[in-house]
Design an enzyme around this catalytic site. Structure first.
Site, short mmCIF file in Angstrom:
data_model
loop_
_atom_site.label_atom_id
_atom_site.label_comp_id
_atom_site.label_asym_id
_atom_site.label_seq_id
_atom_site.Cartn_x
_atom_site.Cartn_y
_atom_site.Cartn_z
CD GLU A 186 4.83 6.44 -1.90
OE1 GLU A 186 6.04 6.12 -1.91
OE2 GLU A 186 4.00 5.97 -1.10
CG ASN A 229 7.33 5.66 1.81
OD1 ASN A 229 7.22 5.70 3.03
ND2 ASN A 229 6.29 5.60 1.01
CD GLU A 310 1.54 4.53 5.06
OE1 GLU A 310 2.34 5.05 4.28
OE2 GLU A 310 0.31 4.71 5.03
NE ARG A 343 5.64 12.71 6.57
CZ ARG A 343 4.90 11.76 6.02
NH1 ARG A 343 5.22 10.49 6.14
NH2 ARG A 343 3.80 12.06 5.36
NE ARG A 355 -4.52 5.65 9.25
CZ ARG A 355 -4.45 5.58 7.94
NH1 ARG A 355 -5.11 4.63 7.29
NH2 ARG A 355 -3.72 6.43 7.25
CG ASP A 384 -3.12 9.34 4.43
OD1 ASP A 384 -2.47 10.38 4.29
OD2 ASP A 384 -2.85 8.28 3.83
CD GLU A 412 -2.28 9.40 -1.13
OE1 GLU A 412 -1.55 10.26 -0.60
OE2 GLU A 412 -2.32 8.22 -0.75
CG HIS A 540 -9.65 5.25 4.37
ND1 HIS A 540 -9.53 4.02 3.75
CD2 HIS A 540 -8.38 5.65 4.65
CE1 HIS A 540 -8.26 3.68 3.67
NE2 HIS A 540 -7.53 4.66 4.19
O1 GCW Z 1 -1.28 8.59 2.36
C1 GCW Z 1 -0.21 7.80 2.45
C2 GCW Z 1 0.19 7.56 1.05
C3 GCW Z 1 1.59 7.04 0.95
C4 GCW Z 1 2.50 8.01 1.69
C5 GCW Z 1 2.05 8.11 3.13
C6 GCW Z 1 2.88 9.09 3.94
C7 GCW Z 1 4.77 8.56 1.18
O2 GCW Z 1 -0.73 6.70 0.47
O3 GCW Z 1 1.93 6.94 -0.39
O4 GCW Z 1 3.85 7.61 1.61
O5 GCW Z 1 0.73 8.55 3.16
O6 GCW Z 1 2.45 10.21 4.05
O7 GCW Z 1 3.91 8.71 4.42
#
Ligand code: GCW
Length: 718
Positions: A186, A229, A310, A343, A355, A384, A412, A540
C-alpha cells in the site's frame, strides 16, 4: 555465516572481487565499466554501504595500519555479524580483510563491558595506546560501534586518537511496512514487497540480510512487517512460521519483528461471535495467540494496531473505546514483555467538525489510562502526511502516555518515486517545533525522546519506502529518506544538512564540489516541491484516493473530508481553512504560545497561512504581494526551480556513476513535466474563484483547464 549470504551473488562484481574464484570476472567487469561509463556502474543495490576502494593512498595506508587485526573478547551471533561487516568493509575499502586474532595486542578490539552510559545500545570507540577499542554494554552496542567506525572510514575521517561515546536518544527506531501478503505494498512505489511469503520459511532471500545490514548501520532496531490495514492471516500458524524465519534473520542485527494485527481476528480466525475487547472469550483468544507467538519468537516486539480508522475494525464496533481495545491487547502481551502500538490516525466524519481535531478529541481524554506497555503512535501532522503540516496537537498533550511519531518515508503525497524530495528538512521542521507543553523549549523532539514528560518508552517510526526494486526505493535519491529516519531516530536533534552531507558523501563517493551540488539539491528539494504543489499551506489538493498529481477540484467523494474542497474552501472571497476561534477553533488544541504563532492572520508565517485562515485573495502579505499573487508566484517559482534542478544535476555527468546519473536525470524530466501540470492546473482552478490575472512576469498557462484536468487519466492513475 557463509560468505555467499553476506556477499550475495547479486552484489556488484566489485564486491565479489576479492573472492579468488571470481577474480577474473571482477577485472573484466571493472574494465567494461570503465570502457562503457568511465566510472563504475552502480545500480543502487548497495545503498550507503558501499565499500569501494579508498582512492587517497595516505588515508588508505593510515586506515590499514589501524585496522590490521581484530581481537574479539567474546563472540555471539551479533558480534559475528559485526566482524563479518568489518571484514567486508576492510576488504572493499582497504583491499585487505582485517584479520581475526587471539592476541589482545591487536589493532582493534571489540568488547562487551560496563559503560558509563547504561543504555543497552550505547557504544564507545576509543584509542587506548595503539589500539582502537569498540565497546558496548551489549553486543548490539558493539555492532553500532562497528558501523560508526565504518561510517568514519566512508567519510574519510581520521581514526587517530578517536574518542566517541554515543547512545540512541529514542528506544524504538522503527520501520513500518505497509506490505500485504499478496506481495503488493500500500502506497509503495518501488516495486513489490521484498518479503516472499510463498518462499518462506524455507528460503531466505539474501536481500533480507542486506535489509538488516542497512537498518543496523543506521540504528534501526524494529520492523513491522505488514500493512496496518492488516490481514488477519499474518497471525495464523502458517504465517507465524514465516515471521519466525525473518525474526531469526534479523535478530543478530539487533532488529525485532512486530506485526500489524487486525482487531477482528478473534472473529475471523477464532470463529468467535465477537471481537469485543471486554468479552472474556476474546481476551482469552488474544492471550493464547500471544503465547503461541512468543513460543516461536521469544523476542517478538509486539502489535501495531490501526483500529476504527478508514473502515478497519476496532473496539468502537462493540461500543468500547480505544483505551479498552489497546489495554486488552496490552494485557495479553504484557507477560511476554511485548508492546501494543496503537495508532491515533482516526477521524470519524463529523459534519460539524474538523478532521484536524479528531485524533486529539479521541485520545487526549484517555491520557494516563493506558497500560504501561501501550504507545500511542501519532502521525507528524493532524491530517495525513501532507507536504507541509503543522504538528499534531497530540505532541505536548499526552503527559502520562508515551506518544511516538510516525513519519512517512514513502512519498504518498510527495510525488511518489518520480519527484526528488529529501524529507529531512520536513522532519527537522516538525521535530524543532516548540509545543510549549513544559514551557519554552519543549520541542517535538523533546516530547518524542521522552525528556519533556519522562516517557518510559520512546519511539520514532518511518513508513518504509522500500520495495523489490533493485535500488530498494525506486528513486535513487529516496534512499536518503530511509537513511534519515535511522539517523534522526538515533538523535532527533541532528540537522538535515549534516545528514545530507553524510549520505551524499558515502553514497556518491565523489569530489567535494559534486557532493556540495548534490547536498544543495537535496536541501532545496522539499521546499521546491511545496511551492509547485501546495504553496502557502494549502493542503489535501492532490488526486483523489491515488494521491497523485493535482486535483483541487475534487468536490465529491465517499466522505466530504476526502475531497479537496473540504480543505481549501476556495470561494470568491479567499482561500484556506479557518481554524481560529471564528472557524473550527482547532487551534485551541495547541498550548497558548504555539496557538499564538498561528492565530493572527497578519503575523502567521506564510507557509502555514491557509492551514489556519481563510485569507482574502487580495490581502497583502509581508512579501509585498497579495495572497493570490504570492500563491501564483510560488507555483511558478517552484517550476523554475525544477528546471534549475535539471540543469544542476546535468553538471554532474561523469561525476557520479552513469547508471544513477541517467536514472535521476530521467526522473527529473518527469518531475518537471508534472510540476508544470501541478502549477497550471492549480492556477487555472483557483483563478475561477479569485478572478484575478496571472501576475507579471509570469506567462499564462498555455493549456486549458479541461486539458489539464484530463491528465489524471492520461497518467493512468485511476
Ligand atoms: O494516508 C492514508 C493512506 C492509506 C493508509 C492510511 C494510514 C495504510 O492513504 O493508504 O493506510 O493513511 O496511515 O492508515
Amino acid at each position: 555465516m557463509p560468505e555467499n549470504i553476506i556477499f550475495p551473488a547479486h552484489f556488484l562484481p566489485i564486491f565479489a572481487s576479492f573472492n579468488h574464484l571470481r577474480k577474473m570476472r571482477f577485472f573484466l567487469s571493472l574494465l567494461l565499466s570503465f570502457i562503457c561509463f568511465g566510472t563504475y556502474a552502480d545500480d543502487g543495490y548497495r545503498l550507503w554501504l558501499k565499500y569501494d576502494p579508498i582512492k587517497n593512498p595516505a588515508l588508505k595506508a593510515g586506515y590499514s595500519k589501524k585496522l590490521n587485526s581484530v581481537f574479539i573478547q567474546k563472540t555471539n551471533e551479533t558480534i559475528a555479524v559485526a566482524v563479518a561487516e568489518l571484514k567486508y568493509a576492510t576488504r572493499g575499502m582497504l583491499g585487505k580483510e582485517i584479520l581475526e586474532t587471539k592476541a589482545p595486542t591487536s589493532s582493534l578490539k571489540l568488547e562487551i563491558t560496563k559503560l558509563a552510559d547504561i543504555s543497552l545500545e550505547a557504544f564507545e570507540i576509543k584509542t587506548i595506546k595503539t589500539q582502537i577499542v569498540i565497546s558496548g554494554n551489549t553486543s548490539n552496542g558493539v555492532l553500532y560501534g562497528v558501523f560508526e567506525l565504518i561510517r568514519k572510514m566512508q567519510l574519510g575521517e581520521s581514526l587517530e586518537n578517536i574518542n566517541v561515546a554515543s547512545s540512541p536518544k529514542i528506544h524504538l527506531r522503527m520501520l513500518n511496512h505497509w506490505d500485504n501478503n499478496n506481495g503488493t505494498i500500500e502506497r509503495g512505489y518501488a516495486g513489490m514487497s521484498m518479503w516472499k511469503w510463498y518462499e518462506l520459511p524455507e528460503r531466505i532471500d539474501p536481500r533480507y540480510i542486506d535489509y538488516a545490514r542497512a537498518n543496523a548501520s543506521i540504528g534501526i532496531n524494529g520492523t513491522v512487517l505488514n500493512n496496518v490495514n492488516a490481514s488477519a492471516r499474518f497471525i495464523t500458524g502458517e504465517y507465524l512460521g514465516k515471521v519466525k524465519a525473518l525474526a531469526d534473520v534479523y535478530r543478530p542485527y539487533g532488529i525485532k519483528v512486530y506485526l500489524s494485527v487486525n482487531f477482528a481476528s478473534p472473529k475471523i480466525l477464532g470463529k468467535l461471535k465477537t471481537a469485543d475487547p471486554l468479552d472474556p472469550e476474546v481476551q482469552k483468544w488474544w492471550k493464547e495467540k500471544a503465547d503461541e507467538i512468543y513460543k516461536l519468537i521469544p523476542d517478538f516486539g509486539g502489535f501495531l494496531v490501526k483500529a476504527n480508522s478508514e473502515g478497519e475494525p476496532g473496539p468502537m464496533d462493540f461500543g468500547r473505546t480505544h483505551k479498552d481495545g489497546a489495554n486488552m491487547l496490552a494485557e495479553a502481551i504484557a507477560p511476554h514483555g511485548g508492546l501494543v502500538i496503537w495508532r491515533a490516525f482516526v477521524y470519524n466524519f463529523d459534519p460539524k467538525g474538523d478532521r484536524f481535531a479528531a485524533a486529539y478529541n479521541e485520545f487526549k481524554k484517555f491520557d494516563g489510562e493506558f497500560l504501561p506497555n501501550v504507545i500511542i503512535q501519532v502521525k507528524n501532522g493532524p491530517i495525513d502526511f501532507q507536504v507541509r503540516e503543522p504538528i499534531s496537537p497530540l505532541f505536548g498533550a499526552m503527559e502520562k502516555t508515551p506518544v511516538s511519531i510516525e513519519f512517512q518515508l514513502t512519498q504518498e503525497y510527495l510525488g511518489w518515486a518520480t519527484h526528488w524530495v529529501y524529507e529531512a528538512p520536513m522532519f527537522e521542521e516538525v521535530l524543532k517545533t516548540d509545543t510549549y507543553a513544559k514551557g519554552k523549549g519543549s520541542t517535538v523532539a523533546k516530547v518524542i525522546d521522552g525528556e519533556a514528560f519522562k516517557y518510559p518508552i520512546t519511539s520514532m517510526v518511518g513508513v518504509a519506502n522500500t520495495g523489490s526494486d533493485r535500488n530498494w526505493t525506486g528513486h535513487p535519491m529516496a534512499q536518503a529518506n530511509w537513511y534519515t529516519l535511522g539517523r534522526l531516530a538515533w538523535n532527533p536533534e541532528m540537522n538535515s544538512a549534516t545528514i545530507a552531507d553524510e549520505w551524499a558523501k558515502i553514497t556518491f563517493r565523489s569530489d567535494a564540489k559534486t557532493t556540495e551540488t548534490i547536498k544543495k539539491l537535496m536541501l532545496e528539494s522539499r521546499e521546491i516541491y511545496v511551492n509547485y504543489t501546495n504553496p502557502l499551506g494549502v493542503h489535501h489538493v492532490m488526486g483523489e484516493s491515488h494521491h497523485f498529481g493535482p486535483e483541487p477540484w475534487v468536490e465529491k467523494a465517499p466522505r466530504p473530508d476526502w475531497t479537496a474542497l473540504y480543505y481549501h474552501r476556495a470561494d470568491s472571497v479567499g482561500i484556506g481553512f479557518d481554524r481560529t476561534e471564528k472557524g473550527s477553533n482547532s487551534l485551541a488544541q495547541y498550548h497558548p504560545e504555539l496557538r499564538a504563532k498561528y492565530a493572527d492572520i497578519k503575523t502567521i508565517e506564510p507557509e502555514y497561512l491557509l492551514w489556519f485562515h481563510h485569507a482574502p485573495w487580495n490581502m497583502q502579505l509581508a512579501t509585498g504581494r497579495s495572497v493570490w499573487n504570492e500563491m501564483v508566484s510560488r507555483y511558478y517559482e517552484g517550476v523554475k526551480s525544477v528546471e534549475k534542478m535539471n540543469i544542476e544535476w546535468a553538471t554532474l555527468k561523469g561525476k557520479v556513476d552513469e547508471e544513477t546519473f541517467e536514472n535521476v536525470s530521467a526522473r527529473l524530466k518527469t518531475q518537471l513535466k508534472e510540476a508544470y501540470w501541478w502549477r497550471d492546473a492549480s492556477v487555472l482552478y483557483f483563478q475561477k474563484f479569485s478572478k484575478m490575472p496571472v501576475p507579471a512576469p509570469y506567462p499564462k498557462p498555455t493549456r486549458t483547464f479541461e486539458e489539464l484536468k484530463a491528465l489524471v487519466d492520461v497518467y493512468h492513475v485511476r
